[in-house]
Design an enzyme around this catalytic site. Structure first.
Site, PDB file in Angstrom:
ATOM      1  CB  THR A 182       0.560   1.145 -11.476  1.00 37.09           C
ATOM      2  OG1 THR A 182       1.353   2.258 -11.012  1.00 37.09           O
ATOM      3  CG2 THR A 182       1.406  -0.123 -11.441  1.00 37.09           C
TER       4      THR A 182
ATOM      5  CB  ILE B 110       5.553  -0.352 -12.336  1.00 34.18           C
ATOM      6  CG1 ILE B 110       6.899  -0.695 -11.677  1.00 34.18           C
ATOM      7  CG2 ILE B 110       4.792  -1.617 -12.710  1.00 34.18           C
ATOM      8  CD1 ILE B 110       7.862  -1.474 -12.537  1.00 34.18           C
TER       9      ILE B 110
ATOM     10  CE  LYS C  22       6.787   3.554  -1.694  1.00 39.98           C
ATOM     11  NZ  LYS C  22       6.066   2.305  -1.351  1.00 39.98           N
TER      12      LYS C  22
ATOM     13  CE1 TYR D 111       5.696   6.691  -3.516  1.00 36.22           C
ATOM     14  CE2 TYR D 111       7.753   7.011  -4.716  1.00 36.22           C
ATOM     15  CZ  TYR D 111       6.658   6.227  -4.406  1.00 36.22           C
ATOM     16  OH  TYR D 111       6.530   4.984  -4.968  1.00 36.22           O
TER      17      TYR D 111
ATOM     18  CB  SER E 128       9.838   3.669  -4.815  1.00 39.63           C
ATOM     19  OG  SER E 128       9.969   4.502  -5.959  1.00 39.63           O
TER      20      SER E 128
ATOM     21  CB  ALA F  71      -0.917  -0.006   1.215  1.00 38.29           C
ATOM     22  N   GLY F  72       0.465   2.241  -0.766  1.00 37.38           N
ATOM     23  CA  GLY F  72       1.237   3.479  -0.796  1.00 37.38           C
ATOM     24  C   GLY F  72       0.563   4.552  -1.627  1.00 37.38           C
TER      25      GLY F  72
END
Length: 282
Positions: free
Chosen positions: A229, A227, A198, A194, A181, A120-121
């Site tokens: 997403t 990625i 990470k 962020y 990440s 989750a993030g």
């Protein structure tokens, strides 16, 4: 001797993206999946995509037919892991889907958790000096604090516990897999909070791997690059792909393959797998 139950994987952020891809691959390999995410609708849709489990015998004669069915199907736990202390301390979440703590389940019990994937993030796309304190706190809380508190909850209450490798006639030790990440290693423009969160995930992974080795619980991490997403859909893909030696974004199922490797390779401990198409090398 075959295992008396399917291995059980708990995945936070499991309703979409990398988390869902991990669940789908684990389900294909006969793992029972429990997914955690905020949206119950997304969770229901995600579980519906998982490969059904084969039939397994239940080791306890005291397990009812209803419990048997529940414990041998994929399931989900809806909830917002922020603020993390509220979610992880509200044990009613787990009493519905898993036995309420404190518990000391034998290794053969179908509710034991063998693999935890912390996926989750939330992301960030704003310069640091313009980032609101509340937003910065939310990023750190979601990506790092909740990950640590959730892992501590599962370890302290016996959901995730090491056991003798021969208890089930196979060599398998429980494992925590943290999804970090590339930005936690390399940094990134407009992603200071962020990146910090990470980087903290990687520090947590290494420290817990040191601390919990004697408890027969393995701890590993995956470091994805860019990625395909929802988190990367608004990025300038054509510009970024020019920086990636392989010339493309990664796919969620490529990250899932690394997670399955970390779960099943019994010598993988404090293992950090970098999957970024080579961008960290240039």
């Amino acid at each position: 001797m075959a295992a008396a139950r399917p291995r059980h994987v708990l995945i936070t952020g499991g309703s979409r993206g990398i988390g869902l891809a991990i669940a789908q691959l684990f389900a294909k390999n006969a793992y029972r999946c429990t997914l955690i995410s905020r949206s119950e609708d997304n969770l229901k849709a995600a579980v519906a995509t998982l490969h059904p489990l084969p039939s397994y015998p239940i080791p306890s004669e005291q397990t009812s037919a209803e419990e048997t069915q529940k414990l041998h199907n994929h399931t989900y736990i809806p909830g917002n892991i922020t603020p993390a202390s509220t979610f992880w301390s509200t044990t009613s979440h787990f009493g519905t889907y898993l036995p309420k703590p404190p518990i000391r389940l034998p290794s053969a019990h179908p509710s034991r958790i063998d693999v935890v994937v912390n996926c989750a993030g939330i992301t960030q796309a704003k310069l640091f000096t313009t980032l609101a304190d509340a937003t910065m706190d939310k990023i750190i809380t979601t990506n790092l604090t909740s990950l640590m508190q959730g892992t501590k909850f599962l370890l302290r209450h016996g959901y995730l516990r090491g056991y003798n490798r021969h208890e089930e006639g196979e060599q398998f030790s429980p494992v925590v897999i943290n999804v970090a990440s590339l930005l936690g290693v390399q940094g990134g423009y407009g992603a200071v909070a962020y990146a910090a969160s990470k980087a903290g995930v990687l520090g947590f992974t290494r420290a817990l791997a040191t601390e919990y080795a004697s408890h027969k619980v393995r701890v590993n991490a995956i470091v994805p690059g860019y990625i395909e997403t929802d988190m990367t859909k608004d990025l300038n893909a054509s510009e970024l792909q020019q920086r990636i030696p392989l010339g493309r974004f990664g796919k969620p199922d490529e990250i899932a393959q690394a997670a399955l490797f970390l779960a099943e390779n019994q010598y993988a401990h404090n293992c950090v797998i970098n999957l970024d198409g080579g961008v960290s090398a240039v």
